[in-house]
Motif scaffolding. Structure first.
Motif, PDB file in Angstrom:
ATOM      1  N   UNK A   1       0.827  -1.210   0.000  1.00 24.16           N
ATOM      2  CA  UNK A   1       0.000   0.000   0.000  1.00 24.16           C
ATOM      3  C   UNK A   1       0.859   1.256   0.000  1.00 24.16           C
ATOM      4  N   UNK A   2       1.942   1.228   0.786  1.00 25.90           N
ATOM      5  CA  UNK A   2       2.841   2.385   0.842  1.00 25.90           C
ATOM      6  C   UNK A   2       3.508   2.621  -0.510  1.00 25.90           C
ATOM      7  N   UNK A   3       3.896   1.540  -1.188  1.00 27.22           N
ATOM      8  CA  UNK A   3       4.522   1.670  -2.514  1.00 27.22           C
ATOM      9  C   UNK A   3       3.528   2.257  -3.516  1.00 27.22           C
ATOM     10  N   UNK A   4       2.289   1.790  -3.466  1.00 24.09           N
ATOM     11  CA  UNK A   4       1.284   2.312  -4.389  1.00 24.09           C
ATOM     12  C   UNK A   4       1.033   3.797  -4.125  1.00 24.09           C
ATOM     13  N   UNK A   5       0.913   4.160  -2.846  1.00 22.93           N
ATOM     14  CA  UNK A   5       0.706   5.564  -2.497  1.00 22.93           C
ATOM     15  C   UNK A   5       1.875   6.406  -2.968  1.00 22.93           C
ATOM     16  N   UNK A   6       3.077   5.889  -2.787  1.00 23.68           N
ATOM     17  CA  UNK A   6       4.275   6.609  -3.210  1.00 23.68           C
ATOM     18  C   UNK A   6       4.253   6.866  -4.716  1.00 23.68           C
ATOM     19  N   UNK A   7       3.896   5.852  -5.492  1.00 20.03           N
ATOM     20  CA  UNK A   7       3.864   6.029  -6.947  1.00 20.03           C
ATOM     21  C   UNK A   7       2.812   7.072  -7.338  1.00 20.03           C
TER      22      UNK A   7
ATOM     23  N   UNK B   1      12.881   5.435  -7.746  1.00 25.43           N
ATOM     24  CA  UNK B   1      12.211   4.277  -8.326  1.00 25.43           C
ATOM     25  C   UNK B   1      11.242   3.586  -7.383  1.00 25.43           C
ATOM     26  N   UNK B   2      11.550   3.530  -6.094  1.00 25.17           N
ATOM     27  CA  UNK B   2      10.684   2.856  -5.134  1.00 25.17           C
ATOM     28  C   UNK B   2      10.895   3.468  -3.758  1.00 25.17           C
ATOM     29  N   UNK B   3      10.231   2.913  -2.755  1.00 27.82           N
ATOM     30  CA  UNK B   3      10.316   3.487  -1.408  1.00 27.82           C
ATOM     31  C   UNK B   3      11.732   3.467  -0.860  1.00 27.82           C
ATOM     32  N   UNK B   4      12.469   2.402  -1.119  1.00 25.92           N
ATOM     33  CA  UNK B   4      13.849   2.351  -0.622  1.00 25.92           C
ATOM     34  C   UNK B   4      14.672   3.481  -1.235  1.00 25.92           C
TER      35      UNK B   4
END
Length: 266
Positions: free
Chosen positions: A125-131, A149-152
């Motif tokens: 969910x956090x990755x989707x929100x981030x995108x 590119x991603x949360x990391x």
């Protein structure tokens, strides 16, 4: 009582009243980056006309999240025209690196306020929100491949920028004036003490330290106690009540941007 957890989407986060109430925290974080801070000090009317500044910024945030394609185009054109004269030594409002920082602050603050009131997000969910939050940069001058590119990658970017923040006296003085209420009516000033407490409590501790704001262990304990009560009380509010401020902001933005963008600035 409605305890339903809102969707972890841009609309789900932005539509909550607590997102609007955390606006000062995001603003202080944005201007902690020296070029942004000096650009705001030299060009922004946030101190002398905070209501218009709030309406313009909120219009951009809400129309990108909730607007149709034409509303998005209009508000982006408006923002680009407003940014055109915002240039100073070391600052250009069209600089993708500075716009990346402002969009990053939007995501960081949005995710944080969501998790404070509704609990931690699952990684997916956090990755989707981030995108989804990338649109606040890519709608302006940030190339899509510039968004980490991603949360990391985002966390590495965030920590790298925050670790190097140096807030000088010019921006520090501006921030303190902002937290005191600027040119808001005198009757509103007492509420600024509450606003200051919550704003400082929600700031990334490294940002707070860069500003030189005093924040004691006792203040942190009081803040934690208040949040322990405030979060469940807020969740218990009917969704219609929690979303009412956002709906009013969106209605105002749509009214102002219904015609030619030139009229929306009024």
């Amino acid at each position: 009582m409605n305890q339903r957890r809102p969707d972890a989407t841009v609309r789900g986060v932005v539509g909550e009243a607590v997102f609007l109430l955390s606006s000062p925290r995001r603003f202080l974080t944005e201007i902690a980056l020296p070029p942004v801070g000096h650009g705001v000090v030299e060009h922004s009317r946030a101190l002398i006309d905070p209501v218009t500044r709030f309406r313009n910024t909120s219009a951009y945030i809400f129309l990108l999240a909730f607007g149709d394609d034409e509303e998005r185009r209009r508000v982006v054109r408006f923002v680009n025209r407003a940014h055109a004269p915002v240039r100073s030594s070391g600052y250009n409002a069209f600089d993708p690196k500075l716009q990346l920082w402002i969009a990053a602050v939007m995501f960081h603050g949005g995710r944080d306020i969501y998790e404070r009131f509704f609990g931690p997000l699952e990684r997916a969910d956090a990755e989707r929100l981030y995108r989804e939050f990338a649109l606040y940069g890519t709608s302006l001058q940030v190339p899509a491949d510039m968004w980490p590119a991603d949360l990391d990658a985002f966390e590495a970017y965030w920590d790298g920028v925050v670790a190097d923040l140096v807030v000088d006296d010019t921006v520090r003085t501006y921030a303190r004036a902002l937290l005191s209420g600027g040119d808001l009516p005198f009757v509103v000033r007492p509420a600024m003490a509450i606003n200051r407490f919550f704003t400082l409590g929600m700031l990334d501790p490294r940002v707070r330290e860069a500003y030189g704001f005093s924040w004691t262990p006792g203040q942190q304990r009081r803040f934690d106690r208040v949040m322990k009560v405030a979060a469940p009380l807020y969740r218990a509010l009917p969704q219609g009540v929690r979303h009412l401020p956002g709906r009013l902001v969106l209605r105002d933005a749509r009214r102002r941007f219904a015609g030619a963008p030139e009229r929306a600035a009024a």
